[in-house]
Design a protein around this motif. Structure first.
Motif, PDB file in Angstrom:
ATOM      1  N   TYR A 236       0.857  -1.185   0.000  1.00  0.00           N
ATOM      2  CA  TYR A 236       0.000   0.000   0.000  1.00  0.00           C
ATOM      3  C   TYR A 236       0.891   1.231   0.000  1.00  0.00           C
ATOM      4  O   TYR A 236       1.780   1.365   0.841  1.00  0.00           O
ATOM      5  N   CYS A 237       0.690   2.130  -0.968  1.00  0.00           N
ATOM      6  CA  CYS A 237       1.456   3.370  -1.063  1.00  0.00           C
ATOM      7  C   CYS A 237       0.537   4.565  -0.875  1.00  0.00           C
ATOM      8  O   CYS A 237      -0.502   4.664  -1.549  1.00  0.00           O
ATOM      9  N   PHE A 238       0.920   5.459   0.042  1.00  0.00           N
ATOM     10  CA  PHE A 238       0.134   6.671   0.266  1.00  0.00           C
ATOM     11  C   PHE A 238       0.997   7.884  -0.074  1.00  0.00           C
ATOM     12  O   PHE A 238       2.030   8.123   0.551  1.00  0.00           O
ATOM     13  N   VAL A 239       0.559   8.638  -1.081  1.00  0.00           N
ATOM     14  CA  VAL A 239       1.290   9.822  -1.519  1.00  0.00           C
ATOM     15  C   VAL A 239       0.761  11.026  -0.750  1.00  0.00           C
ATOM     16  O   VAL A 239      -0.295  11.562  -1.070  1.00  0.00           O
ATOM     17  N   GLY A 240       1.495  11.422   0.283  1.00  0.00           N
ATOM     18  CA  GLY A 240       1.129  12.576   1.084  1.00  0.00           C
ATOM     19  C   GLY A 240       2.214  13.629   1.026  1.00  0.00           C
ATOM     20  O   GLY A 240       3.020  13.645   0.088  1.00  0.00           O
ATOM     21  N   THR A 241       2.249  14.500   2.023  1.00  0.00           N
ATOM     22  CA  THR A 241       3.335  15.472   2.087  1.00  0.00           C
ATOM     23  C   THR A 241       4.660  14.741   1.931  1.00  0.00           C
ATOM     24  O   THR A 241       5.554  15.176   1.211  1.00  0.00           O
ATOM     25  N   PHE A 242       4.799  13.597   2.611  1.00  0.00           N
ATOM     26  CA  PHE A 242       5.855  12.624   2.346  1.00  0.00           C
ATOM     27  C   PHE A 242       5.178  11.317   1.931  1.00  0.00           C
ATOM     28  O   PHE A 242       4.141  10.957   2.479  1.00  0.00           O
ATOM     29  N   THR A 298       0.227  27.664  -2.938  1.00  0.00           N
ATOM     30  CA  THR A 298       0.252  26.211  -2.723  1.00  0.00           C
ATOM     31  C   THR A 298      -0.827  25.730  -1.760  1.00  0.00           C
ATOM     32  O   THR A 298      -0.843  24.560  -1.389  1.00  0.00           O
ATOM     33  N   ALA A 299      -1.730  26.612  -1.360  1.00  0.00           N
ATOM     34  CA  ALA A 299      -2.741  26.240  -0.365  1.00  0.00           C
ATOM     35  C   ALA A 299      -3.588  25.064  -0.837  1.00  0.00           C
ATOM     36  O   ALA A 299      -4.011  24.231  -0.026  1.00  0.00           O
ATOM     37  N   PHE A 300      -3.830  24.969  -2.142  1.00  0.00           N
ATOM     38  CA  PHE A 300      -4.699  23.911  -2.665  1.00  0.00           C
ATOM     39  C   PHE A 300      -4.114  22.520  -2.430  1.00  0.00           C
ATOM     40  O   PHE A 300      -4.848  21.522  -2.384  1.00  0.00           O
ATOM     41  N   LEU A 301      -2.799  22.422  -2.270  1.00  0.00           N
ATOM     42  CA  LEU A 301      -2.169  21.120  -2.074  1.00  0.00           C
ATOM     43  C   LEU A 301      -2.568  20.472  -0.757  1.00  0.00           C
ATOM     44  O   LEU A 301      -2.559  19.248  -0.628  1.00  0.00           O
ATOM     45  N   HIS A 302      -2.910  21.276   0.229  1.00  0.00           N
ATOM     46  CA  HIS A 302      -3.178  20.750   1.554  1.00  0.00           C
ATOM     47  C   HIS A 302      -4.591  21.060   2.030  1.00  0.00           C
ATOM     48  O   HIS A 302      -4.920  20.837   3.186  1.00  0.00           O
ATOM     49  N   GLY A 303      -5.426  21.559   1.135  1.00  0.00           N
ATOM     50  CA  GLY A 303      -6.823  21.799   1.470  1.00  0.00           C
ATOM     51  C   GLY A 303      -7.661  20.570   1.194  1.00  0.00           C
ATOM     52  O   GLY A 303      -7.156  19.457   1.074  1.00  0.00           O
ATOM     53  N   ARG A 304      -8.956  20.766   1.047  1.00  0.00           N
ATOM     54  CA  ARG A 304      -9.850  19.636   0.825  1.00  0.00           C
ATOM     55  C   ARG A 304     -10.560  19.745  -0.526  1.00  0.00           C
ATOM     56  O   ARG A 304     -11.662  19.241  -0.718  1.00  0.00           O
ATOM     57  N   GLN A 305      -9.878  20.432  -1.467  1.00  0.00           N
ATOM     58  CA  GLN A 305     -10.460  20.587  -2.790  1.00  0.00           C
ATOM     59  C   GLN A 305     -10.562  19.243  -3.503  1.00  0.00           C
ATOM     60  O   GLN A 305      -9.670  18.405  -3.387  1.00  0.00           O
ATOM     61  N   GLN A 306     -11.644  19.073  -4.235  1.00  0.00           N
ATOM     62  CA  GLN A 306     -11.829  17.851  -5.014  1.00  0.00           C
ATOM     63  C   GLN A 306     -11.027  17.871  -6.301  1.00  0.00           C
ATOM     64  O   GLN A 306     -10.796  16.838  -6.920  1.00  0.00           O
ATOM     65  N   ILE A 344      -2.521   2.183  -4.675  1.00  0.00           N
ATOM     66  CA  ILE A 344      -2.002   3.552  -4.634  1.00  0.00           C
ATOM     67  C   ILE A 344      -3.097   4.496  -4.149  1.00  0.00           C
ATOM     68  O   ILE A 344      -4.176   4.581  -4.737  1.00  0.00           O
ATOM     69  N   GLU A 345      -2.816   5.169  -3.068  1.00  0.00           N
ATOM     70  CA  GLU A 345      -3.738   6.146  -2.484  1.00  0.00           C
ATOM     71  C   GLU A 345      -2.951   7.415  -2.205  1.00  0.00           C
ATOM     72  O   GLU A 345      -1.718   7.438  -2.338  1.00  0.00           O
ATOM     73  N   GLY A 346      -3.624   8.467  -1.821  1.00  0.00           N
ATOM     74  CA  GLY A 346      -2.897   9.680  -1.489  1.00  0.00           C
ATOM     75  C   GLY A 346      -3.806  10.848  -1.194  1.00  0.00           C
ATOM     76  O   GLY A 346      -5.026  10.792  -1.394  1.00  0.00           O
ATOM     77  N   ALA A 347      -3.191  11.899  -0.706  1.00  0.00           N
ATOM     78  CA  ALA A 347      -3.912  13.150  -0.466  1.00  0.00           C
ATOM     79  C   ALA A 347      -4.007  13.889  -1.795  1.00  0.00           C
ATOM     80  O   ALA A 347      -3.452  14.978  -1.981  1.00  0.00           O
ATOM     81  N   LEU A 348      -4.696  13.255  -2.730  1.00  0.00           N
ATOM     82  CA  LEU A 348      -4.761  13.710  -4.115  1.00  0.00           C
ATOM     83  C   LEU A 348      -6.205  13.723  -4.602  1.00  0.00           C
ATOM     84  O   LEU A 348      -6.998  12.857  -4.221  1.00  0.00           O
ATOM     85  N   PRO A 349      -6.565  14.656  -5.471  1.00  0.00           N
ATOM     86  CA  PRO A 349      -7.883  14.587  -6.124  1.00  0.00           C
ATOM     87  C   PRO A 349      -7.967  13.334  -6.989  1.00  0.00           C
ATOM     88  O   PRO A 349      -6.941  12.781  -7.410  1.00  0.00           O
ATOM     89  N   GLY A 380      -6.595   3.260  -4.376  1.00  0.00           N
ATOM     90  CA  GLY A 380      -7.213   3.110  -3.065  1.00  0.00           C
ATOM     91  C   GLY A 380      -8.668   3.521  -3.102  1.00  0.00           C
ATOM     92  O   GLY A 380      -9.065   4.395  -3.877  1.00  0.00           O
ATOM     93  N   SER A 381      -9.489   2.900  -2.247  1.00  0.00           N
ATOM     94  CA  SER A 381     -10.927   3.154  -2.266  1.00  0.00           C
ATOM     95  C   SER A 381     -11.416   3.932  -1.053  1.00  0.00           C
ATOM     96  O   SER A 381     -12.576   4.339  -1.009  1.00  0.00           O
ATOM     97  N   VAL A 382     -10.548   4.163  -0.069  1.00  0.00           N
ATOM     98  CA  VAL A 382     -10.961   4.914   1.115  1.00  0.00           C
ATOM     99  C   VAL A 382     -10.880   6.413   0.873  1.00  0.00           C
ATOM    100  O   VAL A 382     -11.725   7.186   1.323  1.00  0.00           O
ATOM    101  N   GLY A 383      -9.857   6.841   0.131  1.00  0.00           N
ATOM    102  CA  GLY A 383      -9.777   8.243  -0.247  1.00  0.00           C
ATOM    103  C   GLY A 383      -8.675   9.012   0.458  1.00  0.00           C
ATOM    104  O   GLY A 383      -7.882   8.459   1.231  1.00  0.00           O
ATOM    105  N   ALA A 384      -8.658  10.310   0.184  1.00  0.00           N
ATOM    106  CA  ALA A 384      -7.582  11.178   0.662  1.00  0.00           C
ATOM    107  C   ALA A 384      -7.515  11.260   2.182  1.00  0.00           C
ATOM    108  O   ALA A 384      -6.467  11.573   2.747  1.00  0.00           O
ATOM    109  N   ASP A 385      -8.624  11.002   2.870  1.00  0.00           N
ATOM    110  CA  ASP A 385      -8.653  11.065   4.333  1.00  0.00           C
ATOM    111  C   ASP A 385      -8.357   9.714   4.981  1.00  0.00           C
ATOM    112  O   ASP A 385      -8.694   9.493   6.149  1.00  0.00           O
ATOM    113  N   ALA A 386      -7.695   8.813   4.253  1.00  0.00           N
ATOM    114  CA  ALA A 386      -7.455   7.466   4.767  1.00  0.00           C
ATOM    115  C   ALA A 386      -6.654   7.475   6.066  1.00  0.00           C
ATOM    116  O   ALA A 386      -6.892   6.650   6.953  1.00  0.00           O
TER     117      ALA A 386
END
Length: 402
Positions: A236-242, A298-306, A344-349, A380-386
């Protein structure tokens, strides 16, 4: 990333709760507790099952399974479904988890935000609260946790509050090591080195507190509540800030001896064994750095935009770098463990995650699979808030699962 926390003397210590080694169960009461967990875990995996199937899957006698299931129903953890009539014999009655049978509260301490979430026994998010910050700060975390726990519990009735299983905390271990990459003052992050997070949360609440690496928690959320129930073994890979990750083997979360299994961010990047790691080329903070150098917000990178803005400068090159790193990690893990898939999951739209999956798939098609079986890529199926979802799941895992 998955790193063991250290105490004030710098020695590695076992994190509280979630990583503690289990005490062997003794006697009939202990055996029943184990079988209760087996049944709850089985039902959680399949969503609903009749008594006969439960007895067959667990190896319990029909009578023993019935006694335990009736007890779990009496305790408000299981819900009896409508009888289902077949062509022959008595109708079967399916049992499922009762949503309000238990609740979990989770705090996700991230590098750009902090979030607290309340979920029910079936994994539905009941309430969530989130705040942005420039970097993780101890004082800000304590204030938010106190406010957030109070807010989550206020949404429950008196009877439901008694069914809250605990508070899970998901955070990067050794968070103080990444001040330069996170763009944070070194002195601010150094406060975390000698800070006992579970003990601080325990001063706020009487509920049990459990600690886990953030990406491992996200992996556990995918395992228990995700849609990929046909997979047994996956990275399982999560693409976040790191970038980070987790490992599932034989449908069990595999954390390893020190909780570092699946730490893809710490893998050496291709051609960079002398110190360069995957997190140095495949993390969101790198895209953020590129945008800041170009004078972009860069605010959009860490907000909750779809969705992210169109034509983000440098995003194509960044996606190529992330894809190359993930595929390299995937092939390495597959060679050792003979996996079913990589998730593959992440804090990504969704559209960015889909593009990343596409690029990974393209690279995988040209990979050298001699001596290896094929490997599937899935989103991933759980989403950005995993990660946050997984933090709230920790108390439920600790108390009701194997």
């Amino acid at each position: 990333m998955s790193h063991m926390p250290a105490n004030s003397s710098g020695q590695q210590v076992e994190p509280h709760g979630f990583w503690q080694k289990s005490t062997p169960l003794k006697g009939q009461s202990g055996l029943r507790a184990l079988n209760e967990r087996r049944i709850l875990t089985l039902i959680r995996q399949h969503q609903e099952l009749p008594k006969a199937r439960i007895a067959n899957e667990t190896g319990l006698s029909a009578q023993a399974a019935t006694v335990i299931i009736n007890k779990l129903e009496e305790d408000g953890l299981l819900l009896r479904g409508e009888p289902q009539r077949g062509k022959r014999g008595q109708p079967t009655v399916p049992f499922s988890l009762k949503a309000d049978g238990a609740f979990g509260v989770g705090i996700k301490i991230g590098r750009r935000s902090i979030q607290i979430t309340l979920i029910d026994f079936c994994g539905r998010v009941r309430s969530s609260l989130r705040e942005q910050w420039d970097y993780p700060a101890v004082d800000a975390m304590i204030r938010f946790a106190e406010k957030g726990i109070r807010a989550m519990l206020s949404t429950l009735g008196d009877g439901e509050k008694l069914r809250v299983s605990g508070v899970g905390v998901a955070m990067p271990f050794e968070i103080w090591r990444w001040s330069e990459q996170a763009g944070a003052p070194e002195e601010a992050l150094s406060e975390w080195q000698d800070f006992d997070v579970p003990a601080a949360i325990q001063k706020i609440t009487d509920l049990p507190v459990y600690l886990c690496n953030d990406d491992t928690a996200a992996c556990a959320a995918e395992l228990w509540f995700g849609e990929h129930r046909d997979l047994n073994d996956y990275l399982y890979c999560f693409v976040g800030t790191f970038i980070g990750g987790g490992m599932v083997l034989n449908r069990q979360l595999h954390t390893g001896r020190h909780g570092n299994a699946g730490a893809v961010g710490s893998l050496p990047y291709p051609g960079s064994l002398a110190g360069g790691q995957l997190l140095d080329v495949a993390s969101i903070y790198l895209l953020e750095k590129t945008l800041k150098e170009a004078g972009q917000d860069t605010a959009f990178l860490h907000g909750r935009q779809q969705v992210w803005p169109e034509d983000v400068p440098g995003i194509s090159e960044w996606l190529d770098s992330v894809a190359t790193g993930i595929v390299h990690s995937a092939m390495s893990a597959h060679a050792f463990l003979d996996l079913d898939a990589v998730i593959i999951e992440g804090a990504l739209p969704d559209n960015i995650k889909a593009e990343l999956l596409s690029r990974c798939g393209h690279l995988l098609q040209s990979a050298d699979f001699r001596g290896l079986s094929s490997l599937t890529l899935r989103g991933g199926s759980v989403g950005a808030d995993a990660q946050s979802f997984g933090s709230a799941n920790l108390p439920l895992l600790a108390q009701y699962s194997l």
